[in-house]
Design a protein around this motif. Structure first.
Motif, mmCIF file in Angstrom:
data_model
loop_
_atom_site.group_PDB
_atom_site.id
_atom_site.type_symbol
_atom_site.label_atom_id
_atom_site.label_comp_id
_atom_site.label_asym_id
_atom_site.label_seq_id
_atom_site.Cartn_x
_atom_site.Cartn_y
_atom_site.Cartn_z
ATOM 1 N N VAL A 1 13.463 -48.399 -20.612
ATOM 2 C CA VAL A 1 13.145 -48.422 -19.187
ATOM 3 C C VAL A 1 14.012 -49.477 -18.518
ATOM 4 O O VAL A 1 14.412 -50.454 -19.146
ATOM 5 C CB VAL A 1 11.644 -48.706 -18.926
ATOM 6 C CG1 VAL A 1 10.781 -47.570 -19.452
ATOM 7 C CG2 VAL A 1 11.203 -50.022 -19.542
ATOM 8 N N VAL A 2 14.304 -49.268 -17.260
ATOM 9 C CA VAL A 2 15.120 -50.215 -16.509
ATOM 10 C C VAL A 2 14.313 -51.466 -16.173
ATOM 11 O O VAL A 2 14.826 -52.576 -16.205
ATOM 12 C CB VAL A 2 15.667 -49.552 -15.221
ATOM 13 C CG1 VAL A 2 16.385 -50.560 -14.337
ATOM 14 C CG2 VAL A 2 16.592 -48.400 -15.577
ATOM 15 N N ASP A 3 13.029 -51.284 -15.836
ATOM 16 C CA ASP A 3 12.165 -52.386 -15.421
ATOM 17 C C ASP A 3 10.810 -52.232 -16.111
ATOM 18 O O ASP A 3 10.008 -51.375 -15.734
ATOM 19 C CB ASP A 3 12.019 -52.360 -13.901
ATOM 20 C CG ASP A 3 11.180 -53.486 -13.332
ATOM 21 O OD1 ASP A 3 10.328 -54.053 -14.058
ATOM 22 O OD2 ASP A 3 11.364 -53.798 -12.144
ATOM 23 N N ALA B 1 7.501 -50.024 -14.877
ATOM 24 C CA ALA B 1 7.047 -48.905 -15.708
ATOM 25 C C ALA B 1 5.609 -49.106 -16.154
ATOM 26 O O ALA B 1 4.798 -48.175 -16.125
ATOM 27 C CB ALA B 1 7.971 -48.740 -16.920
ATOM 28 N N ARG B 2 5.287 -50.326 -16.559
ATOM 29 C CA ARG B 2 3.922 -50.635 -16.975
ATOM 30 C C ARG B 2 2.948 -50.441 -15.820
ATOM 31 O O ARG B 2 1.882 -49.843 -15.973
ATOM 32 C CB ARG B 2 3.827 -52.068 -17.491
ATOM 33 C CG ARG B 2 2.442 -52.382 -18.022
ATOM 34 C CD ARG B 2 2.143 -53.881 -18.016
ATOM 35 N NE ARG B 2 0.782 -54.109 -18.424
ATOM 36 C CZ ARG B 2 -0.273 -54.018 -17.626
ATOM 37 N NH1 ARG B 2 -0.133 -53.686 -16.361
ATOM 38 N NH2 ARG B 2 -1.482 -54.235 -18.095
ATOM 39 N N VAL C 1 3.371 -56.849 -20.692
ATOM 40 C CA VAL C 1 4.786 -56.944 -21.011
ATOM 41 C C VAL C 1 5.020 -58.286 -21.695
ATOM 42 O O VAL C 1 4.479 -59.308 -21.277
ATOM 43 C CB VAL C 1 5.658 -56.836 -19.738
ATOM 44 C CG1 VAL C 1 7.128 -57.036 -20.076
ATOM 45 C CG2 VAL C 1 5.451 -55.480 -19.057
ATOM 46 N N LYS C 2 5.786 -58.267 -22.783
ATOM 47 C CA LYS C 2 6.089 -59.508 -23.497
ATOM 48 C C LYS C 2 7.540 -59.479 -23.979
ATOM 49 O O LYS C 2 8.192 -58.438 -23.940
ATOM 50 C CB LYS C 2 5.145 -59.693 -24.679
ATOM 51 C CG LYS C 2 5.301 -58.644 -25.757
ATOM 52 C CD LYS C 2 4.344 -58.874 -26.910
ATOM 53 C CE LYS C 2 4.616 -57.865 -28.014
ATOM 54 N NZ LYS C 2 3.811 -58.101 -29.185
ATOM 55 N N THR C 3 8.008 -60.606 -24.441
ATOM 56 C CA THR C 3 9.337 -60.694 -25.025
ATOM 57 C C THR C 3 9.342 -59.909 -26.329
ATOM 58 O O THR C 3 8.440 -60.063 -27.156
ATOM 59 C CB THR C 3 9.718 -62.169 -25.298
ATOM 60 O OG1 THR C 3 9.684 -62.869 -24.051
ATOM 61 C CG2 THR C 3 11.100 -62.274 -25.900
ATOM 62 N N GLY C 4 10.351 -59.067 -26.505
ATOM 63 C CA GLY C 4 10.434 -58.241 -27.704
ATOM 64 C C GLY C 4 10.942 -59.008 -28.909
ATOM 65 O O GLY C 4 11.511 -60.099 -28.779
#
Length: 123
Positions: free
Chosen positions: A73-75, A79-80, A93-96
């Motif tokens: 996803v771009v953002d 998206a979330r 959302v978190k750091t992958g």
């Protein structure tokens, strides 16, 4: 689609199938020294097939299985928010784990296939 993850009980057979038989480029192959688990990645156009094995599964004789998918996803935040607004159960959302990524998980409506969304960010 960014990534498809296949779980295998026989990593050598999987490497022969995806690499030699299907002709996909092996771009990553690493065995975890502590667990003995193996992770391989094969390029398919702009996406990857990731094959993971776990020594504790190798004796069960089960066939290879779809273990998960990931979508680019771009953002990630947008998206979330869109999925949450549609009533979907999504993680924060978190750091992958992979440097330069932000991720979140879709927890429902996936036919029990773990589903991850990945945003690639400039480092």
């Amino acid at each position: 689609m960014d990534l498809v993850v296949i779980s295998t009980a026989n990593p050598e057979r999987a490497a022969a199938l995806y690499g030699a038989r299907l002709g996909l480029d092996l771009s990553f192959d690493r065995t975890n020294r502590e667990t003995g688990g193996r992770l391989m990645q094969f390029g398919v156009g702009d996406m990857l097939i990731e094959v993971m094995s776990n020594p504790s599964r190798e004796a069960d004789g089960k066939p290879d299985a779809l273990w998960g998918i990931a979508w680019s996803v771009v953002d990630a935040d947008a998206a979330r928010a869109r999925l949450a607004a549609g009533g979907r159960n999504v993680s924060d959302v978190k750091t992958g784990a992979k440097p330069g990524t932000r991720v979140f998980t879709l927890r429902d409506g996936t036919c029990n296939v773990p589903t991850l969304f990945v945003q690639y960010v400039a480092e």
